[in-house]
Design a protein around this motif. Structure first.
Motif, PDB file in Angstrom:
ATOM      1  N   ILE A  85      55.085  33.780  28.788  1.00 26.43           N
ATOM      2  CA  ILE A  85      53.971  33.120  29.456  1.00 26.43           C
ATOM      3  C   ILE A  85      54.080  31.608  29.248  1.00 26.43           C
ATOM      4  N   VAL A  86      54.122  30.879  30.355  1.00 27.42           N
ATOM      5  CA  VAL A  86      54.185  29.428  30.345  1.00 27.42           C
ATOM      6  C   VAL A  86      52.772  28.862  30.190  1.00 27.42           C
ATOM      7  N   THR A  87      51.817  29.454  30.907  1.00 29.13           N
ATOM      8  CA  THR A  87      50.410  29.073  30.793  1.00 29.13           C
ATOM      9  C   THR A  87      49.548  30.207  31.324  1.00 29.13           C
ATOM     10  N   CYS A  88      48.284  30.230  30.877  1.00 27.29           N
ATOM     11  CA  CYS A  88      47.389  31.311  31.266  1.00 27.29           C
ATOM     12  C   CYS A  88      45.943  30.836  31.174  1.00 27.29           C
ATOM     13  N   PHE A  89      45.118  31.260  32.126  1.00 30.26           N
ATOM     14  CA  PHE A  89      43.684  30.966  32.073  1.00 30.26           C
ATOM     15  C   PHE A  89      42.920  32.028  32.848  1.00 30.26           C
ATOM     16  N   THR A  90      41.613  32.092  32.613  1.00 31.40           N
ATOM     17  CA  THR A  90      40.749  32.988  33.371  1.00 31.40           C
ATOM     18  C   THR A  90      39.681  32.161  34.070  1.00 31.40           C
ATOM     19  N   CYS A  91      39.200  32.693  35.179  1.00 32.92           N
ATOM     20  CA  CYS A  91      38.153  32.025  35.952  1.00 32.92           C
ATOM     21  C   CYS A  91      37.290  33.102  36.595  1.00 32.92           C
ATOM     22  N   ASP A  92      35.984  32.968  36.441  1.00 34.81           N
ATOM     23  CA  ASP A  92      35.063  33.890  37.102  1.00 34.81           C
ATOM     24  C   ASP A  92      34.857  33.437  38.530  1.00 34.81           C
ATOM     25  N   ILE A  93      34.927  34.420  39.456  1.00 37.46           N
ATOM     26  CA  ILE A  93      34.694  34.123  40.863  1.00 37.46           C
ATOM     27  C   ILE A  93      33.660  35.092  41.408  1.00 37.46           C
ATOM     28  N   LYS A  94      33.052  34.713  42.491  1.00 35.01           N
ATOM     29  CA  LYS A  94      32.118  35.565  43.211  1.00 35.01           C
ATOM     30  C   LYS A  94      32.612  35.635  44.637  1.00 35.01           C
ATOM     31  N   VAL A  95      33.006  36.839  45.065  1.00 31.89           N
ATOM     32  CA  VAL A  95      33.514  37.037  46.416  1.00 31.89           C
ATOM     33  C   VAL A  95      32.319  37.182  47.355  1.00 31.89           C
ATOM     34  N   LYS A  96      32.354  36.404  48.437  1.00 33.94           N
ATOM     35  CA  LYS A  96      31.283  36.453  49.433  1.00 33.94           C
ATOM     36  C   LYS A  96      31.882  36.663  50.813  1.00 33.94           C
ATOM     37  N   LYS A  97      31.031  37.098  51.726  1.00 30.62           N
ATOM     38  CA  LYS A  97      31.454  37.302  53.102  1.00 30.62           C
ATOM     39  C   LYS A  97      31.883  35.965  53.682  1.00 30.62           C
ATOM     40  N   GLY A  98      33.047  35.947  54.302  1.00 36.22           N
ATOM     41  CA  GLY A  98      33.592  34.708  54.841  1.00 36.22           C
ATOM     42  C   GLY A  98      33.136  34.439  56.246  1.00 36.22           C
ATOM     43  N   VAL A  99      33.523  33.272  56.735  1.00 33.31           N
ATOM     44  CA  VAL A  99      33.272  32.902  58.117  1.00 33.31           C
ATOM     45  C   VAL A  99      34.399  33.456  58.959  1.00 33.31           C
TER      46      VAL A  99
END
Length: 172
Positions: free
Chosen positions: A149-163
């Motif tokens: 592993i060169v680098t690693c991170f986590t991110c919380d996302i919220k999936v929403k209906k797109g256009v």
């Protein structure tokens, strides 16, 4: 005397330009460390998001810029993503080959191989599929030719209906 004024004026102009360039740069997104003692990126910028959960729309492409340091000689780097929903279900998130290939997507004239202590920026276009509208924790990690592993991170996302139509969320 004119020479000294010219140098002074040049230095002032340089600092003004550097200040203006820094003012244009978006602030980093508040991403988290991966579990364990994995290398953490220098900075991550997610288009349109400073404080997660980042709102991400189905059927779009979300742009990330990932600044990281190579800690050894690296000839190849691949991006991998895992998605965790409901806090318990973790699955790999398949990326198209042209997105997962980090070396061709390095910014600012950087290219592989990478040398120890070299810092670079990966332009990551994260395709958002047609998934349920839920919160997801994504873990993005970059691995080298030895699967380290060169680098690693986590991110919380919220999936929403797109256009309608595909859209790319880009950083300015």
């Amino acid at each position: 005397m004119a020479y000294t004024k010219c140098i002074t004026l040049s230095i002032l102009l340089l600092f003004t330009l550097l200040g203006a360039a820094n003012a244009e740069k978006l602030p980093a997104t508040d991403v988290k460390r991966c579990a364990g003692n994995k290398p953490f990126p220098l900075e991550v910028r997610v288009a349109g998001c400073i404080k997660p959960p980042c709102i991400i729309y189905k059927g779009t492409v979300q742009v990330f810029e990932i600044d990281f340091v190579s800690h050894k000689f690296v000839t190849n780097v691949t991006a991998l993503v895992k998605a965790t929903t409901l806090g318990v279900i973790t699955v790999p998130y398949e990326l198209p080959d042209e997105v997962a290939a980090v070396c061709p997507n390095l910014m600012y004239g950087a290219y592989c191989p990478l040398y120890p202590t070299e810092d670079v920026t990966y332009y990551f276009e994260f395709p958002i599929g047609e998934y349920p509208e839920i919160g997801v924790k994504i873990e993005i990690y970059l691995v080298d030719q030895d699967h380290d592993i060169v680098t690693c991170f986590t991110c919380d996302i919220k999936v929403k209906k797109g256009v309608s139509g595909n859209k790319v969320a880009e950083l300015n």
